[in-house]
Design a protein around this motif. Structure first.
Motif, PDB file in Angstrom:
ATOM      1  N   GLN A   1       0.839  -1.191   0.000  1.00  0.00           N
ATOM      2  CA  GLN A   1       0.000   0.000   0.000  1.00  0.00           C
ATOM      3  C   GLN A   1       0.879   1.247   0.000  1.00  0.00           C
ATOM      4  OE1 GLN A   1      -2.180   1.247   3.620  1.00  0.00           O
ATOM      5  NE2 GLN A   1      -4.046   1.092   2.373  1.00  0.00           N
ATOM      6  N   TYR A   2       0.520   2.222  -0.853  1.00  0.00           N
ATOM      7  CA  TYR A   2       1.253   3.484  -0.946  1.00  0.00           C
ATOM      8  C   TYR A   2       0.389   4.632  -0.449  1.00  0.00           C
ATOM      9  CZ  TYR A   2       4.851   0.993  -3.505  1.00  0.00           C
ATOM     10  OH  TYR A   2       5.852   0.120  -3.843  1.00  0.00           O
TER      11      TYR A   2
ATOM     12  N   SER B   1      -2.121  -8.002   3.004  1.00  0.00           N
ATOM     13  CA  SER B   1      -2.902  -6.842   2.587  1.00  0.00           C
ATOM     14  C   SER B   1      -4.330  -6.908   3.105  1.00  0.00           C
ATOM     15  CB  SER B   1      -2.931  -6.748   1.056  1.00  0.00           C
ATOM     16  OG  SER B   1      -1.631  -6.702   0.516  1.00  0.00           O
ATOM     17  N   TYR B   2      -4.871  -8.116   3.200  1.00  0.00           N
ATOM     18  CA  TYR B   2      -6.275  -8.306   3.540  1.00  0.00           C
ATOM     19  C   TYR B   2      -6.513  -8.073   5.033  1.00  0.00           C
ATOM     20  CZ  TYR B   2     -10.956 -10.341   3.473  1.00  0.00           C
ATOM     21  OH  TYR B   2     -12.306 -10.533   3.565  1.00  0.00           O
ATOM     22  N   LEU B   3      -7.517  -7.258   5.333  1.00  0.00           N
ATOM     23  CA  LEU B   3      -7.917  -7.006   6.713  1.00  0.00           C
ATOM     24  C   LEU B   3      -9.407  -6.702   6.703  1.00  0.00           C
ATOM     25  CD1 LEU B   3      -7.149  -6.516   9.716  1.00  0.00           C
ATOM     26  CD2 LEU B   3      -6.709  -4.123   9.110  1.00  0.00           C
ATOM     27  N   ASP B   4     -10.184  -7.501   7.460  1.00  0.00           N
ATOM     28  CA  ASP B   4     -11.625  -7.271   7.504  1.00  0.00           C
ATOM     29  C   ASP B   4     -12.140  -7.393   8.930  1.00  0.00           C
ATOM     30  OD1 ASP B   4     -11.743  -9.991   8.063  1.00  0.00           O
ATOM     31  OD2 ASP B   4     -12.896 -10.520   6.271  1.00  0.00           O
TER      32      ASP B   4
ATOM     33  N   THR C   1      -0.304  -3.760   3.904  1.00  0.00           N
ATOM     34  CA  THR C   1      -1.098  -2.692   4.545  1.00  0.00           C
ATOM     35  C   THR C   1      -0.747  -2.573   6.022  1.00  0.00           C
ATOM     36  OG1 THR C   1      -2.913  -4.240   4.971  1.00  0.00           O
ATOM     37  CG2 THR C   1      -3.019  -2.962   2.921  1.00  0.00           C
ATOM     38  N   MET C   2       0.538  -2.631   6.323  1.00  0.00           N
ATOM     39  CA  MET C   2       0.987  -2.663   7.722  1.00  0.00           C
ATOM     40  C   MET C   2       0.478  -1.469   8.526  1.00  0.00           C
ATOM     41  SD  MET C   2       5.024  -1.771   7.180  1.00  0.00           S
ATOM     42  CE  MET C   2       5.558  -0.324   6.242  1.00  0.00           C
TER      43      MET C   2
END
Length: 264
Positions: free
Chosen positions: A13-14, A90-93, A119-120
């Motif tokens: 992620q940027y 990256s995935y977080l829900d 997506t840290m």
């Protein structure tokens, strides 16, 4: 506000839109033949993806299915000092957030190398914890944030019994995590890569481009790991676990590697 872009190939992620992904343009990764592709966190959550949470021995694996980007899974270590997330996805829900909070939340996140930065910052802000990265890889941070804590040198105590070790394999900041618990455990991402026979590990500068790691780096890494006691080793993917005999396997594999790359 424009959603923060995520590279569809490596999952990084940027902080703002850009035409390129420096991590993928580096010789250790790749840009697909059809060019750079982007998504965002909402896009990652779509396409029918769901959380994938599995017990892996004394740790909890966290990822998604279908897989996204490189396809690694993160690991939740339930230690006496609190829960630590090793590597990131990256995935977080909501399901992942609820599961982690039900287990007591996190005290910190540590990541082996830039391919798993993903997506840290989303994770750090969600659980209000720092992210520990080696300073040698600072240039690869795509979304700077106060939650990121850079450490230097060869070792750093993350919590009692948890030691970060900078082996320098794959990336200059390439790090593994040693957990002095039970018979000992080593968490390696693909800094030390578990291979299919589970009887050996590998050391590479680039996996997709098949560039071997430099002999002096592998020799140094094996020497650094020699004093640490660990029976099990956890790699980056769901089935890359060596349940027993891992210390001897690492040392034997390093010796085999050096035999081949050092021959005339």
């Amino acid at each position: 506000m424009t959603a923060m872009p995520i590279c569809a190939t490596c999952g990084t992620q940027y902080a703002r839109p850009r035409p390129d992904c420096p991590i993928c343009e580096d010789e250790r990764q790749y840009v697909p033949p059809d060019g750079q592709q982007w998504t965002d966190l909402a896009g990652v959550r779509s396409d029918g993806r769901t959380a994938l949470i599995r017990e892996q021995g004394e740790v909890l694996g966290i990822g998604c299915e279908p897989r996204f980007a490189i396809g690694q899974r993160a690991l939740l270590l339930r230690t006496e000092a609190g829960n630590v997330l090793w590597d990131c996805v990256s995935y977080l829900d909501d399901e992942i957030i609820r599961t982690v909070n039900d287990l007591g939340g996190l005290i910190g996140i540590a990541i082996s190398h830039p391919h798993y930065y993903t997506t840290m910052v989303e994770w750090a802000r969600t659980f209000d914890v720092p992210v520990h990265l080696h300073a040698n890889d600072q240039q690869w941070i795509g979304r700077p944030d106060p939650a990121i804590r850079l450490w230097e040198g060869t070792t750093s105590e993350l919590a009692p019994g948890l030691t970060l070790i900078n082996l320098g394999v794959h990336f200059a900041g390439g790090t593994v995590l040693h957990w002095d618990h039970g018979d000992g455990k080593l968490f390696t991402g693909d800094i030390v890569q578990v291979i299919p026979d589970r009887e050996h590990v590998a050391f590479m500068y680039s996996y997709p481009n098949l560039i071997p790691e430099r002999p002096n780096v592998v020799r140094r890494a094996a020497k650094m790991l020699e004093p640490y006691r660990f029976d099990a080793l956890y790699g980056a993917w769901w089935d890359t676990v060596i349940p027993t005999g891992a210390h001897e396997i690492v040392q034997r594999s390093a010796a085999r590697y050096l035999r081949f790359v050092s021959e005339d």
